[in-house]
Design a protein around this motif. Structure first.
Motif, PDB file in Angstrom:
ATOM      1  N   VAL A  75      37.168  69.023  43.160  1.00  0.00           N
ATOM      2  CA  VAL A  75      38.014  70.218  43.144  1.00  0.00           C
ATOM      3  C   VAL A  75      39.415  69.754  43.529  1.00  0.00           C
ATOM      4  CG1 VAL A  75      38.464  72.468  44.162  1.00  0.00           C
ATOM      5  CG2 VAL A  75      36.106  71.752  43.731  1.00  0.00           C
ATOM      6  N   ASP A  76      40.358  69.890  42.605  1.00  0.00           N
ATOM      7  CA  ASP A  76      41.763  69.569  42.844  1.00  0.00           C
ATOM      8  C   ASP A  76      42.535  70.870  42.966  1.00  0.00           C
ATOM      9  OD1 ASP A  76      42.275  66.604  42.561  1.00  0.00           O
ATOM     10  OD2 ASP A  76      41.208  66.979  40.683  1.00  0.00           O
ATOM     11  N   THR A  77      43.351  70.974  43.992  1.00  0.00           N
ATOM     12  CA  THR A  77      44.215  72.134  44.173  1.00  0.00           C
ATOM     13  C   THR A  77      45.657  71.656  44.138  1.00  0.00           C
ATOM     14  OG1 THR A  77      42.554  73.217  45.561  1.00  0.00           O
ATOM     15  CG2 THR A  77      44.804  74.073  45.683  1.00  0.00           C
ATOM     16  N   TRP A  78      46.438  72.250  43.259  1.00  0.00           N
ATOM     17  CA  TRP A  78      47.841  71.894  43.070  1.00  0.00           C
ATOM     18  C   TRP A  78      48.705  73.093  43.442  1.00  0.00           C
ATOM     19  CZ3 TRP A  78      48.253  66.900  41.425  1.00  0.00           C
ATOM     20  CH2 TRP A  78      47.136  66.341  40.792  1.00  0.00           C
ATOM     21  N   ARG A  79      49.770  72.877  44.215  1.00  0.00           N
ATOM     22  CA  ARG A  79      50.734  73.933  44.491  1.00  0.00           C
ATOM     23  C   ARG A  79      52.012  73.611  43.736  1.00  0.00           C
ATOM     24  NH1 ARG A  79      54.890  75.209  48.020  1.00  0.00           N
ATOM     25  NH2 ARG A  79      54.675  73.275  49.221  1.00  0.00           N
ATOM     26  N   LEU A  80      52.531  74.621  43.043  1.00  0.00           N
ATOM     27  CA  LEU A  80      53.725  74.447  42.238  1.00  0.00           C
ATOM     28  C   LEU A  80      54.878  75.281  42.788  1.00  0.00           C
ATOM     29  CD1 LEU A  80      51.081  74.430  40.188  1.00  0.00           C
ATOM     30  CD2 LEU A  80      52.890  73.920  38.575  1.00  0.00           C
ATOM     31  N   GLU A  81      56.074  74.768  42.619  1.00  0.00           N
ATOM     32  CA  GLU A  81      57.303  75.499  42.912  1.00  0.00           C
ATOM     33  C   GLU A  81      58.274  75.220  41.784  1.00  0.00           C
ATOM     34  OE1 GLU A  81      59.101  74.431  46.638  1.00  0.00           O
ATOM     35  OE2 GLU A  81      57.547  75.426  47.807  1.00  0.00           O
ATOM     36  N   ASN A  82      58.815  76.278  41.192  1.00  0.00           N
ATOM     37  CA  ASN A  82      59.797  76.133  40.115  1.00  0.00           C
ATOM     38  C   ASN A  82      59.325  75.193  39.008  1.00  0.00           C
ATOM     39  OD1 ASN A  82      61.636  77.834  41.534  1.00  0.00           O
ATOM     40  ND2 ASN A  82      62.201  76.077  42.800  1.00  0.00           N
ATOM     41  N   GLY A  83      58.039  75.292  38.640  1.00  0.00           N
ATOM     42  CA  GLY A  83      57.498  74.503  37.550  1.00  0.00           C
ATOM     43  C   GLY A  83      57.208  73.052  37.894  1.00  0.00           C
ATOM     44  N   ARG A  84      57.267  72.700  39.168  1.00  0.00           N
ATOM     45  CA  ARG A  84      57.025  71.315  39.597  1.00  0.00           C
ATOM     46  C   ARG A  84      55.857  71.281  40.581  1.00  0.00           C
ATOM     47  NH1 ARG A  84      62.351  68.158  39.648  1.00  0.00           N
ATOM     48  NH2 ARG A  84      61.243  66.910  41.163  1.00  0.00           N
ATOM     49  N   ILE A  85      55.042  70.228  40.475  1.00  0.00           N
ATOM     50  CA  ILE A  85      53.962  70.045  41.439  1.00  0.00           C
ATOM     51  C   ILE A  85      54.597  69.567  42.745  1.00  0.00           C
ATOM     52  CG2 ILE A  85      51.895  68.731  42.009  1.00  0.00           C
ATOM     53  CD1 ILE A  85      51.454  68.399  38.958  1.00  0.00           C
ATOM     54  N   VAL A  86      54.298  70.281  43.836  1.00  0.00           N
ATOM     55  CA  VAL A  86      54.871  69.894  45.125  1.00  0.00           C
ATOM     56  C   VAL A  86      53.815  69.539  46.170  1.00  0.00           C
ATOM     57  CG1 VAL A  86      57.033  71.149  44.786  1.00  0.00           C
ATOM     58  CG2 VAL A  86      55.090  72.302  45.871  1.00  0.00           C
ATOM     59  N   GLU A  87      52.529  69.831  45.871  1.00  0.00           N
ATOM     60  CA  GLU A  87      51.500  69.545  46.856  1.00  0.00           C
ATOM     61  C   GLU A  87      50.144  69.435  46.161  1.00  0.00           C
ATOM     62  OE1 GLU A  87      51.022  70.970  51.491  1.00  0.00           O
ATOM     63  OE2 GLU A  87      51.945  72.332  50.052  1.00  0.00           O
ATOM     64  N   HIS A  88      49.279  68.554  46.693  1.00  0.00           N
ATOM     65  CA  HIS A  88      47.957  68.344  46.105  1.00  0.00           C
ATOM     66  C   HIS A  88      46.914  68.119  47.194  1.00  0.00           C
ATOM     67  CE1 HIS A  88      44.790  65.486  44.621  1.00  0.00           C
ATOM     68  NE2 HIS A  88      44.639  66.481  43.773  1.00  0.00           N
ATOM     69  N   TRP A  89      45.786  68.795  47.040  1.00  0.00           N
ATOM     70  CA  TRP A  89      44.606  68.587  47.881  1.00  0.00           C
ATOM     71  C   TRP A  89      43.433  68.314  46.955  1.00  0.00           C
ATOM     72  CZ3 TRP A  89      47.970  72.599  48.198  1.00  0.00           C
ATOM     73  CH2 TRP A  89      48.605  72.841  49.410  1.00  0.00           C
ATOM     74  N   ASP A  90      42.428  67.619  47.435  1.00  0.00           N
ATOM     75  CA  ASP A  90      41.205  67.486  46.658  1.00  0.00           C
ATOM     76  C   ASP A  90      40.004  67.401  47.577  1.00  0.00           C
ATOM     77  OD1 ASP A  90      41.325  64.840  47.556  1.00  0.00           O
ATOM     78  OD2 ASP A  90      41.746  64.010  45.597  1.00  0.00           O
ATOM     79  N   SER A  91      38.884  67.712  46.994  1.00  0.00           N
ATOM     80  CA  SER A  91      37.605  67.583  47.670  1.00  0.00           C
ATOM     81  C   SER A  91      36.674  66.927  46.669  1.00  0.00           C
ATOM     82  CB  SER A  91      37.085  68.960  48.077  1.00  0.00           C
ATOM     83  OG  SER A  91      35.864  68.838  48.741  1.00  0.00           O
ATOM     84  N   ILE A  92      36.042  65.834  47.090  1.00  0.00           N
ATOM     85  CA  ILE A  92      35.244  65.032  46.158  1.00  0.00           C
ATOM     86  C   ILE A  92      33.835  64.880  46.701  1.00  0.00           C
ATOM     87  CG2 ILE A  92      35.040  62.799  45.006  1.00  0.00           C
ATOM     88  CD1 ILE A  92      38.113  62.536  45.359  1.00  0.00           C
ATOM     89  N   GLN A  93      32.858  65.204  45.867  1.00  0.00           N
ATOM     90  CA  GLN A  93      31.447  65.065  46.229  1.00  0.00           C
ATOM     91  C   GLN A  93      30.814  64.033  45.307  1.00  0.00           C
ATOM     92  OE1 GLN A  93      29.034  68.408  45.115  1.00  0.00           O
ATOM     93  NE2 GLN A  93      27.402  67.882  46.547  1.00  0.00           N
ATOM     94  N   ALA A  94      30.339  62.943  45.887  1.00  0.00           N
ATOM     95  CA  ALA A  94      29.620  61.933  45.107  1.00  0.00           C
ATOM     96  C   ALA A  94      28.259  62.490  44.715  1.00  0.00           C
ATOM     97  CB  ALA A  94      29.453  60.666  45.929  1.00  0.00           C
ATOM     98  N   LEU A  95      27.875  62.328  43.443  1.00  0.00           N
ATOM     99  CA  LEU A  95      26.639  62.921  42.929  1.00  0.00           C
ATOM    100  C   LEU A  95      25.471  61.946  42.843  1.00  0.00           C
ATOM    101  CD1 LEU A  95      28.207  65.064  40.079  1.00  0.00           C
ATOM    102  CD2 LEU A  95      27.462  65.838  42.345  1.00  0.00           C
TER     103      LEU A  95
END
Length: 117
Positions: A75-95
């Motif tokens: 799960v990748d979460t991106w925060r945008l401001e004025n059409g630009r990516i300014v922040e990123h979080w992720d959560s990764i589960q090995a299967l």
């Protein structure tokens, strides 16, 4: 194009990646060179205001693509401001056991001090 979108306001919350868009692009370039069969299949996209969330299935091996018992649930979460990516979080589960071992071996280098939240 990278010059246009790279600036110091991009905050990376994956502790294994450096800040700035160039940090993300550099990581992905090396990663794909190491794992040329890497796949990142987006299953769902959610948008909430300035946030865009991808729910994806990633695999390192071509033969694992589409097998939800192999690879990684991301799960990748991106925060945008004025059409630009300014922040990123992720959560990764090995299967599977291979990805659990891969995560254990490769998950130790901390490249930023931003915290995961």
């Amino acid at each position: 194009m990278l010059e246009k979108y790279n600036d110091s306001s991009f905050v990376q919350h994956n502790r294994n990646l450096p800040d700035k868009v160039t940090g993300l692009v550099g990581f992905l370039k090396e990663f794909v060179e190491d794992y040329p069969d890497y796949t990142y299949d987006i299953k769902h996209i959610y948008v909430d205001g300035n946030y865009v969330i991808f729910h994806s299935h990633a695999t390192l091996k071509k033969e694992d693509r589409g097998n939800d018992k192999k690879g990684m649930n991301i799960v990748d979460t991106w925060r945008l401001e004025n059409g630009r990516i300014v922040e990123h979080w992720d959560s990764i589960q090995a299967l599977d056991d291979f990805m659990r071992l891969y995560s254990l071996i490769n998950g130790g280098d901390i490249k930023n001090n931003n915290g995961v939240f």
